[in-house]
Motif scaffolding. Structure first.
Motif, PDB file in Angstrom:
ATOM      1  N   CYS A 117       0.664  27.004  25.724  1.00  0.00           N
ATOM      2  CA  CYS A 117      -0.635  26.993  25.049  1.00  0.00           C
ATOM      3  C   CYS A 117      -0.877  28.312  24.336  1.00  0.00           C
ATOM      4  N   VAL A 135      -9.653  28.406  28.242  1.00  0.00           N
ATOM      5  CA  VAL A 135      -8.763  27.333  27.782  1.00  0.00           C
ATOM      6  C   VAL A 135      -7.418  27.422  28.490  1.00  0.00           C
ATOM      7  N   CYS A 136      -6.824  28.598  28.494  1.00  0.00           N
ATOM      8  CA  CYS A 136      -5.505  28.761  29.113  1.00  0.00           C
ATOM      9  C   CYS A 136      -5.564  28.646  30.631  1.00  0.00           C
ATOM     10  N   LEU A 139      -6.259  24.509  31.192  1.00  0.00           N
ATOM     11  CA  LEU A 139      -5.330  23.531  30.637  1.00  0.00           C
ATOM     12  C   LEU A 139      -4.319  23.017  31.669  1.00  0.00           C
ATOM     13  N   CYS A 163      -5.166  13.043  25.463  1.00  0.00           N
ATOM     14  CA  CYS A 163      -5.344  14.436  25.040  1.00  0.00           C
ATOM     15  C   CYS A 163      -6.816  14.743  24.779  1.00  0.00           C
ATOM     16  N   VAL A 166      -8.359  15.456  28.084  1.00  0.00           N
ATOM     17  CA  VAL A 166      -8.035  16.819  28.522  1.00  0.00           C
ATOM     18  C   VAL A 166      -8.934  17.828  27.805  1.00  0.00           C
ATOM     19  N   ALA A 167      -9.086  17.674  26.490  1.00  0.00           N
ATOM     20  CA  ALA A 167      -9.928  18.594  25.721  1.00  0.00           C
ATOM     21  C   ALA A 167     -11.380  18.530  26.179  1.00  0.00           C
ATOM     22  N   ILE A 170     -11.753  20.511  29.389  1.00  0.00           N
ATOM     23  CA  ILE A 170     -11.727  21.948  29.126  1.00  0.00           C
ATOM     24  C   ILE A 170     -13.051  22.395  28.514  1.00  0.00           C
ATOM     25  N   ALA A 194      -1.501  23.119  22.253  1.00  0.00           N
ATOM     26  CA  ALA A 194      -0.691  23.016  23.461  1.00  0.00           C
ATOM     27  C   ALA A 194       0.513  22.134  23.182  1.00  0.00           C
TER      28      ALA A 194
END
Length: 325
Positions: A117, A135-136, A139, A163, A166-167, A170, A194
Motif C-alpha cells: 500500500c 490507511v496503512c 488496510l 474492494c 474494504v475502502a 478504512i 493497494a
C-alpha cells in the motif's frame, strides 16, 4: 646517584609506544541525488523540524521477501516540505498474508501473498499525515477479513464490490481517529493504492489485484518498458489537479484492476509525488535502469534512487516495488 642498570632496563621495557590508531572504516559515500528534470532550486536537505500534531519522520525505508517475491519500499518527504519545515504526509507499507484458503483456485500450501500500500495525505488538510498512516494501519486487517473473496478468480465487478467494502471500513476507521482527536474527518483525508500480489504456481502465472481511491497509481516494468496498470479515473495524461478523491469522503470511488505478472517483471505502487515526474522520459528511463536488471537494490540504494531531483516536483514521494522471480 644513577639508577642501577637493571632498573633502567625495566623502566624502558615498561614504556611502550602507543599503538597506531585503527583505521577508520567508512561506508560507501552516496553522491547527491541525481537531477532528472530541469534545475531544482530547492535543496533536498531537511531544514526545521515540523511543528504540527504528530509529525511523521522525514523518511522511512523498508524491504524484505514474501515467498519468492522481493519487495522494497520508501516514503520520502518532498523538497517543498523539507524547505518549509512541514511534515511528510505520505505513508507506505507491505505485509505477508497467508496463502489463499484451501479449496480455492490457488491451493493452500502455496507461497504467501504480498499486500502492499501507498497512501497520500491530501496536502491542503492539516492532519492528513495521520489519515495516510491510518490507511496503512487498517488496510491489512480489513483485507484479511475478506481475503477468501479477494483471492478468488472472480469477475472484476465482484472484486470491485469487495474492494469498496474494504475502502468503506478504512473510511470508518479514519472517522473514528478524527473523532478521538476532536477533528473533522476531512482534516485526515488521504488517497491510497493497494495491491495483492499472488505468486505463480500450478494454477497459472503470478498476478496482482490492484485498487485505489484518488490519484495514487500503479505501473508495471516489463521487458525494459513501463506501462500504467492502475490510474485514477479520468486521467488522460495531464498532470493531476490538486483536487482528488480521498478517504474518508469517497469510499465508493474505487478503481479496481487486475494484471498478469511475468518472470522478471517489477510492479510499482506510488503516490503522485513519483507518478507525476514519471511523465518525463528521463525519469522513466533512469528508473528502468535502476530496477529493471532483475536485481533488487539494497535498502540504501533504493532510498537514494527514489530521491532523484526534479524541478517543479517537490511533493512527498512514496513507492513500493515488487520483483517477480
Amino acid at each position: 646517584m644513577p639508577p642501577a642498570r637493571g632498573t633502567e632496563d625495566a623502566l624502558q621495557q615498561s614504556v611502550q609506544p602507543a599503538p597506531a590508531p585503527a583505521p577508520v572504516i567508512r561506508g560507501p559515500v552516496f553522491p547527491e541525488p541525481v537531477v532528472l528534470v530541469g534545475r531544482p532550486s530547492l535543496g533536498s536537505t531537511p531544514r526545521a523540524l515540523p511543528q504540527v500534531t504528530a509529525p511523521a519522520p522525514d523518511s522511512v525505508v523498508d524491504g524484505g521477501t514474501v515467498g519468492a517475491l522481493v519487495v522494497r519500499g520508501a516514503s520520502i518527504r518532498g523538497d517543498d516540505h523539507r524547505y518549509f519545515g512541514e511534515t511528510r504526509q505520505d505513508s507506505m507499507g507491505f505485509w505477508r498474508l497467508a496463502p489463499p484458503p484451501s479449496g480455492g483456485p490457488d491451493a493452500a500450501g502455496a507461497d504467501p501473498v504480498l499486500l502492499a500500500c501507498v497512501a497520500d495525505g491530501v496536502g491542503s488538510q492539516p492532519l492528513s499525515q495521520l489519515g495516510s498512516a491510518v490507511v496503512c494501519r487498517l488496510l491489512p486487517q480489513h483485507v484479511a477479513l475478506r481475503f477468501d473473496l479477494l483471492a478468488q478468480r472472480a469477475p472484476l465487478e465482484v472484486l470491485s464490490d469487495v474492494c469498496r467494502a474494504v475502502a468503506a471500513d478504512i473510511a470508518a476507521g479514519i472517522r473514528i481517529e478524527a473523532a478521538e482527536r476532536r477533528a473533522g474527518p476531512k482534516e485526515l483525508s488521504s488517497a491510497m493504492a493497494a495491491a495483492l500480489v499472488f505468486p505463480g504456481g500450478a494454477h497459472g502465472p503470478a498476478r496482482a489485484l490492484l485498487f485505489a481511491v484518488g490519484d495514487c497509481q500503479g505501473f508495471l516494468l516489463s521487458r525494459g518498458g513501463w506501462r500504467p496498470v492502475l490510474q485514477p479515473a479520468g486521467d488522460e495524461g495531464a498532470i493531476m489537479s490538486t483536487a482528488t478523491d480521498a478517504l474518508p469522503g469517497h469510499p465508493d470511488r474505487v478503481t479496481v484492476t487486475e494484471c498478469a505478472l511475468d518472470s522478471g517483471d517489477v510492479l510499482l505502487l506510488c503516490t503522485d509525488g513519483l507518478a507525476n515526474p514519471m511523465r518525463n522520459d528521463s525519469v522513466l528511463d533512469r528508473l528502468a535502469q535502476y530496477w529493471g536488471d532483475g536485481q533488487a537494490p539494497s535498502l540504501p540504494e533504493f532510498y537514494w534512487q527514489l530521491s532523484f531531483r526534479a524541478q517543479t516536483f517537490g511533493d512527498d514521494r512514496s513507492a513500493v516495488c515488487v520483483w517477480v522471480p
